[in-house]
Design an enzyme around this catalytic site. Structure first.
Site: not given
Ligand code: ADP
Length: 201
Positions: A14, A128, A134
């Site tokens: 995404k 990844r 990461r």
């Molecule tokens: P992915 O969806 O691939 O797990 P993201 O980059 O979207 O990775 O998010 C990484 C981390 O950031 C999540 O695992 C969480 O800890 C935090 N995070 C991101 N967006 C949110 C959100 N809307 N609410 C709470 N935590 C969030």
């Protein structure tokens, strides 16, 4: 002018799709994950707080995430629309976003749900992890993130489905084909909206 959200499990691509789709509509892609990672890298107070949760695959507390997003949406480039990536992620955040947007000029126009099967997701994320390193792409943390997605983010899908805003896009196949399908789906939904729904603003 478009106010869009993209939903998809970790590993669905995404983030990548968000960049291309946002570029097409000339709006910024706003990723809460990227915003958090920038804070962690910049060693801010918010980064120190968020990092504790991210490394375990847990959600950062809603008030932290929503506060950060509120500030980002005030930037000038978001005035003409935006594509949110990674927010909202649970039912409380759906309501928080409603509140954020009703105090301004926006309501959500279209929500893109990117779908990918579980086995493919796990394989992609481990790949990844090797490529990008990461810190939250380890097997146990990946498992937790997928679990939370299933348990918490399902409510977000349900909520936007009920509002008639959701379009589903198959997230497997060529990157370009997925982008094209998503753009076409959004375009069609926007056109339907402008025909059927006066006064969205
Ligand atoms: P992915 O969806 O691939 O797990 P993201 O980059 O979207 O990775 O998010 C990484 C981390 O950031 C999540 O695992 C969480 O800890 C935090 N995070 C991101 N967006 C949110 C959100 N809307 N609410 C709470 N935590 C969030």
């Amino acid at each position: 002018m478009a106010r869009l959200i993209i939903l998809g499990p970790p590993g669905s691509g995404k983030g990548t799709q968000a960049e291309y789709i946002a570029r097409h509509f000339s709006i910024p892609a706003i990723s809460t994950g990227d915003l958090f990672r920038a804070h962690v890298k910049g060693r801010t107070e918010l980064g120190a707080e968020a990092g504790k949760y991210m490394d375990k695959g847990e959600f950062v507390p809603d008030h932290v995430t929503t506060g950060m997003l509120r500030l980002r949406l005030q930037d000038g480039d978001a005035a003409a629309g935006f594509l949110l990536d990674g927010y909202p992620r649970n039912a409380a955040q759906v309501l928080a976003l409603d509140e954020l947007l009703s105090s301004g000029r926006h309501a959500v126009d279209v929500v893109i749900a990117l779908t990918v099967g579980d086995d493919e997701l796990a394989a992609r994320m481990l790949r990844r992890a090797k490529e990008q390193g990461r810190s939250d792409d380890t097997e146990s943390v990946i498992k937790r993130r997928l679990e939370l997605y299933r348990d918490e983010t399902h409510a977000v899908v349900t909520s936007y489905t009920e509002r008639g805003l959701l379009v589903s896009v198959d997230g497997t196949g060529e990157r370009e084909a997925i982008t094209a399908a998503a753009i076409a789906a959004v375009q069609a939904a926007l056109e339907r909206g402008s025909v059927a729904g006066p006064g969205r603003d």
